[in-house]
Write an enzyme that holds these catalytic residues in place. Structure first.
Site, PDB file in Angstrom:
ATOM      1  N   ASP B  12       6.219  -7.799  -2.025  1.00 61.68           N
ATOM      2  CA  ASP B  12       4.859  -7.269  -1.890  1.00 61.68           C
ATOM      3  C   ASP B  12       4.264  -6.900  -3.244  1.00 61.68           C
ATOM      4  OD1 ASP B  12       2.629  -6.667  -0.378  1.00 61.68           O
ATOM      5  OD2 ASP B  12       3.225  -4.600  -0.004  1.00 61.68           O
ATOM      6  N   HIS B 201       5.691   2.023   5.253  1.00 61.73           N
ATOM      7  CA  HIS B 201       5.360   1.203   4.089  1.00 61.73           C
ATOM      8  C   HIS B 201       4.008   1.704   3.578  1.00 61.73           C
ATOM      9  CE1 HIS B 201       4.931  -2.935   2.131  1.00 61.73           C
ATOM     10  NE2 HIS B 201       3.669  -2.548   2.174  1.00 61.73           N
ATOM     11  N   HIS B 203       1.040   2.258   0.550  1.00 61.02           N
ATOM     12  CA  HIS B 203       0.426   1.865  -0.719  1.00 61.02           C
ATOM     13  C   HIS B 203      -0.207   3.107  -1.331  1.00 61.02           C
ATOM     14  CE1 HIS B 203       0.385  -2.712  -0.738  1.00 61.02           C
ATOM     15  NE2 HIS B 203       1.123  -2.377   0.297  1.00 61.02           N
ATOM     16  N   CYS B 234      -4.306  -4.557  -4.327  1.00 58.10           N
ATOM     17  CA  CYS B 234      -4.943  -4.652  -3.026  1.00 58.10           C
ATOM     18  C   CYS B 234      -6.063  -5.672  -3.152  1.00 58.10           C
ATOM     19  CB  CYS B 234      -5.482  -3.288  -2.627  1.00 58.10           C
ATOM     20  SG  CYS B 234      -6.239  -3.262  -1.005  1.00 58.10           S
TER      21      CYS B 234
END
Lengths: 297, 297
Positions: B12, B201, B203, B234
């Site tokens: 990721d 998870h 961010h 992002c």
């Protein structure tokens, strides 16, 4: 629930930036922050300009303010000389800070912790006579660059001595950004138990700042310091970032249902404007990512 | 208490970086992470290289691993083709992700939420037959760039359907970094109530990631994703940062008394090495500031 946010960017933020902004620009920063809804602003530092050139011209900053009703303009002082200057310059609130470790106290302001505690009492009495708001900040309360970990018991002993003079507020500062929420809870609850209003001052040096801020509120703190854009740094970690960014804090607080009176969109504009003034990207994250309509207010 | 940390930087993190690293360098990153004590690593993404060029050569990444005993090497898949490739490449664990909103599901992987739920069941059964670990990630569970706020009730309905096939783990993902701890608590407790193991998870797009991680653990989550150095970004906020930085997370976890099996000093070295490979400063804060001996472990 209402949370008090004290904007310290014009002082703690800018005093750690390489680029020196003129008193006019610093006053303009305060004015823009007040327009965005910040109701308590640490506008200036009354330290000797030889020691902190970024803060030179505190009096010019104060005279450049467009005072808004309901906004409290504070000044930082480290000694009586600074207190005299702050009063003469017309601050609404005096904030006195001293470190809780001997080594940092000597190096940062050439004093001992005991002398500093005495001075806090003296300034508290003077502020009461002068009709000014007054608060005391305990620096390096979560860890010291020279002495390492600081025992909570020691911080609470010092806080108890300071509390005898009942300052309006006692602020626990994680000056070098090492604290974690477990420490925050222990210290905030301890100081709260002394019967004083508790504030917290977090640096985001190790990315624990927002988590610490929420832990502080959940433990009874009522006031949080923050700096727009997350300006500032840490003299003890050259590549590190500074205070928690006010807009990052406000985003989280609004998302959690706390009220601040601050308009996030306007605050993000102030952060972008300040980034232009400093000629660099700031560490704050929300001003780069933007808010998120359904959550951010 | 032991917390499971899944390192997702090689997947990721890097899939959102402009600079494309070769499969050899990505395998080397996994190897260094394993040496630093990471025991679960999302090493590769089995998507079509036309769609995500940064992830091309998943098979080469897998064959470049120096497999360590006790380390689980996972691969991300979005469809059955990806599952077949992941199995052929020798992953220990398959992680299947799909978005909880219709618009994101269509745009990101050309499916509907209902089809995606069906596929999660099918892949869970296949993984069981193949003797592989399997987990399902619910993307944009805290907010969607197209549909805005996502109701917790909707996420929990989808989670309940997925849970019927009992994947090893159900991961709630804040793909665009808008969540706050209040949301985290509601969702984690809800999914935990379904009787599955919960992962999260986060961010750090809006600086809420570490606070969210702690809220998740306190609500019953057992596993957290993170990316070394906080790599990534992002696509919906061009200047924003990516996943929570593994070393920032580990600093906080150790300070709070959680065990991870990870050596923070070694992990900081991996972050510095990765910054060199990418030729830029990464968003992680601890690797720039350094640990703090009495707190960090």
């Amino acid at each position: 629930m209402r949370v008090g946010v004290v904007e310290v960017g014009p002082r703690d933020g800018l005093q750690n930036e390489e680029k020196v902004l003129s008193p006019e620009v610093r006053a303009e920063l305060c004015n823009r922050l007040a327009e965005a809804g910040l109701s308590r602003i640490e506008a200036a530092s009354f330290v000797h300009p030889r020691l902190v050139p970024q803060m030179a011209g505190a009096e010019e900053v104060m005279s450049g303010l467009r005072r808004r009703e309901g906004v409290i303009y504070a000044g930082l002082v480290l000694n009586e000389k600074g207190y005299d200057r702050a009063v003469a310059a017309g601050v609404d609130e005096v904030r006195y800070a001293f470190p809780v470790t001997g080594t940092f106290a000597r190096r940062n302001q050439n004093t001992t912790v005991e002398e500093a505690i005495q001075l806090s009492g003296k300034l508290a009495r003077r502020a009461r006579e002068d009709g000014l708001r007054f608060g005391v900040t305990l620096s390096v309360a979560f860890g010291c660059p020279f002495e390492g970990k600081v025992e909570a018991q020691r911080v609470l002993e010092i806080a108890a001595e300071v509390a005898q003079e009942m300052p309006g507020e006692l602020v626990l500062a994680d000056t070098i950004g090492v604290g974690v929420p477990g420490q925050v809870r222990e210290l905030v609850e301890g100081v709260k138990g002394l019967g004083v209003k508790v504030g917290c001052h977090f640096h985001d040096t190790r990315n624990t700042g927002i988590a610490n801020a929420l832990a502080a509120l959940e433990s009874g703190a009522e006031v949080l310091d923050a700096s727009v854009g997350g300006t500032g740094g840490c003299p003890f970690a050259p590549r590190a970032t500074g205070n928690i960014a006010t807009e990052d804090l406000v985003y989280t607080l609004h998302g959690m249902g706390y009220e601040t009176g601050i308009d996030l969109g306007s605050l993000i504009e102030v952060a972008s404007w300040l980034a232009e003034q400093l000629g660099k990207e700031l560490p704050g994250r929300v001003y780069k990512a933007g808010g998120f309509a359904p959550v951010a207010g």
